[in-house]
Design a protein around this motif. Structure first.
Motif, short mmCIF file in Angstrom:
data_model
loop_
_atom_site.label_atom_id
_atom_site.label_comp_id
_atom_site.label_asym_id
_atom_site.label_seq_id
_atom_site.Cartn_x
_atom_site.Cartn_y
_atom_site.Cartn_z
N PHE A 81 20.55 48.14 28.96
CA PHE A 81 20.20 46.90 28.43
C PHE A 81 21.24 45.82 29.33
O PHE A 81 21.20 44.64 29.73
N THR A 82 22.67 46.52 29.22
CA THR A 82 23.41 45.93 30.16
C THR A 82 23.23 45.57 31.33
O THR A 82 23.31 44.17 32.14
N GLU A 83 22.93 46.36 32.49
CA GLU A 83 22.91 46.24 33.61
C GLU A 83 21.85 44.94 34.12
O GLU A 83 21.75 45.30 35.20
N LEU A 84 21.25 45.01 33.28
CA LEU A 84 19.90 43.95 33.46
C LEU A 84 20.80 41.97 33.12
O LEU A 84 20.08 42.08 33.87
N LYS A 85 21.40 42.06 32.57
CA LYS A 85 22.23 41.32 32.04
C LYS A 85 23.36 40.75 33.04
O LYS A 85 23.78 41.23 33.82
N ASP A 86 23.05 38.94 32.85
CA ASP A 86 23.80 38.80 34.09
C ASP A 86 24.70 37.52 32.58
O ASP A 86 24.36 37.84 32.07
N ASN A 87 26.71 37.77 33.55
CA ASN A 87 27.37 36.10 32.78
C ASN A 87 27.67 37.61 31.00
O ASN A 87 27.70 36.66 30.39
N VAL A 144 32.98 43.43 15.88
CA VAL A 144 33.84 43.22 16.17
C VAL A 144 34.49 44.66 16.51
O VAL A 144 33.62 45.34 17.63
N GLY A 145 35.53 44.96 16.72
CA GLY A 145 36.71 45.56 17.21
C GLY A 145 36.65 47.76 16.86
O GLY A 145 37.42 48.38 17.94
N ALA A 146 35.17 48.02 15.76
CA ALA A 146 35.62 49.36 15.64
C ALA A 146 34.34 49.61 17.02
O ALA A 146 34.75 50.79 17.14
N PHE A 147 33.72 49.34 17.62
CA PHE A 147 32.80 48.98 18.74
C PHE A 147 32.40 48.11 19.94
O PHE A 147 32.11 47.02 18.96
N MET A 148 33.42 47.58 20.71
CA MET A 148 33.10 46.75 21.76
C MET A 148 32.96 47.34 22.85
O MET A 148 33.57 48.37 23.73
N TRP A 149 31.71 46.72 23.45
CA TRP A 149 31.49 47.53 24.95
C TRP A 149 31.32 46.18 25.96
O TRP A 149 31.25 45.06 26.00
N LEU A 150 32.10 46.24 27.09
CA LEU A 150 32.23 45.36 28.09
C LEU A 150 32.64 46.11 28.95
O LEU A 150 32.84 46.79 29.24
N LYS A 151 32.63 44.86 30.38
CA LYS A 151 32.64 45.52 31.75
C LYS A 151 34.68 45.73 31.69
O LYS A 151 35.37 44.78 31.06
N LYS A 152 35.19 45.89 32.34
CA LYS A 152 36.57 46.48 32.54
C LYS A 152 36.76 45.01 32.83
O LYS A 152 38.25 44.10 32.19
N ASP A 153 36.52 44.17 34.02
CA ASP A 153 37.11 43.29 34.68
C ASP A 153 36.47 41.93 34.09
O ASP A 153 37.19 40.73 33.84
N VAL A 154 35.87 41.76 32.56
CA VAL A 154 35.87 40.48 32.10
C VAL A 154 36.87 40.68 30.85
O VAL A 154 37.35 39.99 30.51
N TYR A 155 37.16 41.72 30.66
CA TYR A 155 38.37 42.25 29.79
C TYR A 155 39.82 41.99 30.33
O TYR A 155 40.55 41.48 29.80
N GLU A 156 39.33 42.69 31.64
CA GLU A 156 41.10 41.42 32.19
C GLU A 156 40.80 40.76 32.19
O GLU A 156 42.02 39.57 32.35
N ALA A 157 39.65 39.44 32.89
CA ALA A 157 39.90 38.11 33.49
C ALA A 157 40.34 36.83 32.04
O ALA A 157 40.52 36.37 31.82
#
Length: 344
Positions: A81-87, A144-157
């Motif tokens: 799902f996420t590899e097809l998403k921009d932004n 919710v913080g029990a499960f969050m999926w995101l790119k590491k560079d977004v987290y750091e940004a």
């Protein structure tokens, strides 16, 4: 968890905030491939996760509570799902509790002071993202913080979790920071994770004080303040603290047990009401007021989760998990009390 990353180049990092029990020894013994970080003190959820993320090597992160069960195909579905998403910002999924019931905090709106005050007074229509159905996939604001999926560079940004939050509120803050930075958050309803809500902390008056204190941090940080604003926030927090009652014990009175296993310990069987052992497949028809025990030596998480969701529609059904290499069953029948562990 290991089954969920079997076909993915991934690592598991466990952060321990100075647990007083022998959980670290258990992780080392049973899961030697896990990277265990043992903190010398409990500095909170936010700081613990930031420490773990700093050690992570992957492109994607999954912030995951320890009291969760992930299906074997959860991460592969999310990658597709996420590899097809921009932004892309944060992606959350469908969470159910230990009773198989959907947790509405899986998808939420921005908790403005007005929305939060309504929630305190019992109106949750604006607090939860009810415009998105449970099985749907769509943009939402807060996850919710029990499960969050995101790119590491977004987290750091966006600076990761704000360590001003010890526990609670940090997931709302991170979700909101990601939106303000111009990314899109999504609720992904095509995969389900069990969250034994109530294990991280008891939902009592101390919880209320900590949770609404965290919300006060959020409001001061993100919303323009004035005297009326401060009064509304203060009243809302005080009302929530006063109205929040101490936990009420929840007891499931089971008249029948269904044991999905080929080899159940006789000591365990003696402790269960009227046990029926089922060796071949998930049984569709069961009686109300029953306890179901799933043996993960023969069952996979995705089948168990689907069965929980289906059987939760019946009256007074409890669920227990027998994990591999364990001598206990565990489960949770309440979102406000600790779960049950039965040793045998």
């Amino acid at each position: 968890m290991e089954a969920a990353i079997a076909d993915i180049d991934a690592e598991i990092i466990v952060i321990d905030n100075n647990s007083p029990d022998d959980s670290c020894d258990m992780v080392k013994e049973l899961f030697p491939s896990v990277k265990l970080i043992e903190n010398k003190d409990n500095s909170g959820f936010s700081k613990g996760n930031n420490i773990g993320v700093a050690q992570a090597k992957g492109e994607y992160l999954c912030i995951l509570n320890p009291d969760t069960v992930v299906a074997e195909d959860t991460f592969s579905k999310l990658l597709n799902f996420t590899e097809l998403k921009d932004n892309l910002g944060i992606v959350g999924c469908q969470l159910i509790d230990g009773k198989g019931k959907f947790l509405p905090e899986s998808k939420r709106n921005i908790p403005t002071p007005k929305v939060s005050l309504r929630k305190v007074l019992g109106n949750t229509n604006d607090y939860y993202a009810n415009h998105v159905s449970i099985e749907e996939t769509a943009k939402v604001d807060i996850l919710v913080g029990a499960f969050m999926w995101l790119k590491k560079d977004v987290y750091e940004a966006v600076g990761g979790f704000d360590e001003a939050y010890f526990m609670y509120g940090e997931d709302i803050d991170l979700s909101y920071k990601v939106i303000k930075a111009g990314y899109d958050n999504f609720y992904f309803g095509e995969t389900t994770v069990v969250h034994f809500k109530g294990e991280s902390t008891l939902k009592d008056s101390k919880y209320a004080k900590r949770f609404y204190g965290a919300m006060q941090i959020f409001y001061k940080k993100h919303f323009k303040q004035n005297l009326l604003f401060n009064a509304v926030v203060w009243v809302g927090i005080k009302m929530a603290h006063i109205l929040r009652k101490n936990p009420v014990d929840v007891e499931i009175k089971s008249n029948q047990s269904y044991l999905y296993s080929v080899d159940f310990d006789p000591v365990l069987v003696e402790q269960l009401p009227k046990p029926t052992q089922i060796e071949n497949t998930i049984q569709d028809i069961i009686k109300n007021n029953s306890l179901i025990v799933y043996d993960f030596k023969i069952l996979i998480a995705s089948i168990v989760i689907a069965d929980m969701k289906q059987k939760s529609k019946q009256e007074n059904i409890g669920f227990r998990f027998l994990l591999k290499n364990s001598k206990f069953i565990l489960g949770s029948d309440s979102a406000i009390n600790r779960g049950e562990v039965l040793h045998f």
